[in-house]
Enzyme design. Structure first.
Site, PDB file in Angstrom:
ATOM      1  CG  LEU A  55      -0.663   2.298   1.439  1.00  0.00           C
ATOM      2  CD1 LEU A  55      -1.636   3.163   2.229  1.00  0.00           C
ATOM      3  CD2 LEU A  55      -0.767   0.856   1.874  1.00  0.00           C
ATOM      4  CG  ASP A  56      -1.791  -1.494  -4.831  1.00  0.00           C
ATOM      5  OD1 ASP A  56      -0.634  -1.247  -5.193  1.00  0.00           O
ATOM      6  OD2 ASP A  56      -2.224  -2.645  -4.639  1.00  0.00           O
ATOM      7  CE  LYS A  57      -6.524   6.832  -8.817  1.00  0.00           C
ATOM      8  NZ  LYS A  57      -6.667   7.183 -10.259  1.00  0.00           N
ATOM      9  CB  THR A  59      -4.724   0.160  -0.747  1.00  0.00           C
ATOM     10  OG1 THR A  59      -4.680  -0.949  -1.639  1.00  0.00           O
ATOM     11  CG2 THR A  59      -4.610  -0.342   0.688  1.00  0.00           C
ATOM     12  NE  ARG A 163      -4.896  -5.313  -6.163  1.00  0.00           N
ATOM     13  CZ  ARG A 163      -4.605  -4.381  -7.063  1.00  0.00           C
ATOM     14  NH1 ARG A 163      -3.786  -3.399  -6.761  1.00  0.00           N
ATOM     15  NH2 ARG A 163      -5.141  -4.434  -8.265  1.00  0.00           N
TER      16      ARG A 163
END
Length: 225
Positions: A55-57, A59, A163
């Site tokens: 998971l992106d930072k 998110t 994204r």
């Protein structure tokens, strides 16, 4: 920082509701950040854990980790083979179609220029859940600004896939400093009273297990009402 909230646990896996702004694991791309979900969990639980996915930072939402190398291998294969369903909530600019599928190959590394890179298949299904027209001006041509809440299900698992796909269809995510629009990010942050990437992993379904869910935080209340 508040303790991480465990939303599911069995003999092989642990799943948490990762808050926005927390790295999954240390990264050279954010070398100054010492906190990560992996380190906090390992310290709190006293056991070694392996993340099954990213998971992106920015998110928030469901993050699944394995409690053994064997479970990590099996879980990783399930993700790679497309046997894991996952649904995200996202706030995007504009009003996309009610539902659709984005079938657009992506460059393998989103941190590098796309030109010259190998393109790999990437598919995202989406459904529009709500439309908003808010009384502030970002574009001089319009007195108000339009946004939409969408549910996105990535069929494949490429880095920054949701994204990048919504940018591709001209509906970038709000709060996305890389693929979005700064003026919209700032305007919505002021309107909603929260600055973040508006992307949340709401649930996941892994083979042989019940759905693992993490409800969106209070900052989403106005969008879900």
């Amino acid at each position: 920082m508040q303790p991480l909230f465990v939303v599911y646990e069995d003999a092989e896996l642990v799943a948490i509701d990762k808050p926005a702004g927390l790295l999954v694991h240390p990264s050279a791309l954010d070398a100054g950040e010492e906190r990560s979900a992996l380190k906090l969990l390992r310290d709190a639980r006293g056991e070694w854990l392996w993340p099954l996915h990213r998971l992106d930072k920015g998110t928030s939402g469901v993050l699944v980790l394995a409690r053994s190398q064997q479970a990590a291998r099996e879980g990783g294969r399930a993700f790679e083979d497309g046997h894991v369903r996952k649904r995200y909530l996202a706030l995007v600019r504009g009003w996309p179609p009610e539902r659709g599928m984005i079938d657009q190959p992506l460059a393998r590394d989103p941190e590098l220029p796309s030109q010259g890179q190998e393109r790999i298949p990437a598919v995202t299904r989406f459904e529009r859940l709500a439309c908003f027209e808010w009384p502030f001006q970002v574009d001089a041509r319009h007195a108000s600004s339009r946004y939409a809440l969408v549910a996105a299900e990535p069929v494949t698992g490429r880095r920054h896939q949701i994204r990048r796909h919504f940018k591709h269809i001209a509906h970038p995510l709000v709060g996305d400093t890389t693929h979005g629009k700064g003026a919209h990010n700032r305007a919505v942050a002021q309107w909603l009273g929260a600055t973040r990437l508006w992307l949340h992993c709401e649930w996941m379904e892994l083979p042989g297990r019940p759905r693992i869910a993490a409800p969106p935080g209070p900052e989403w209340k106005a969008l879900l009402a």
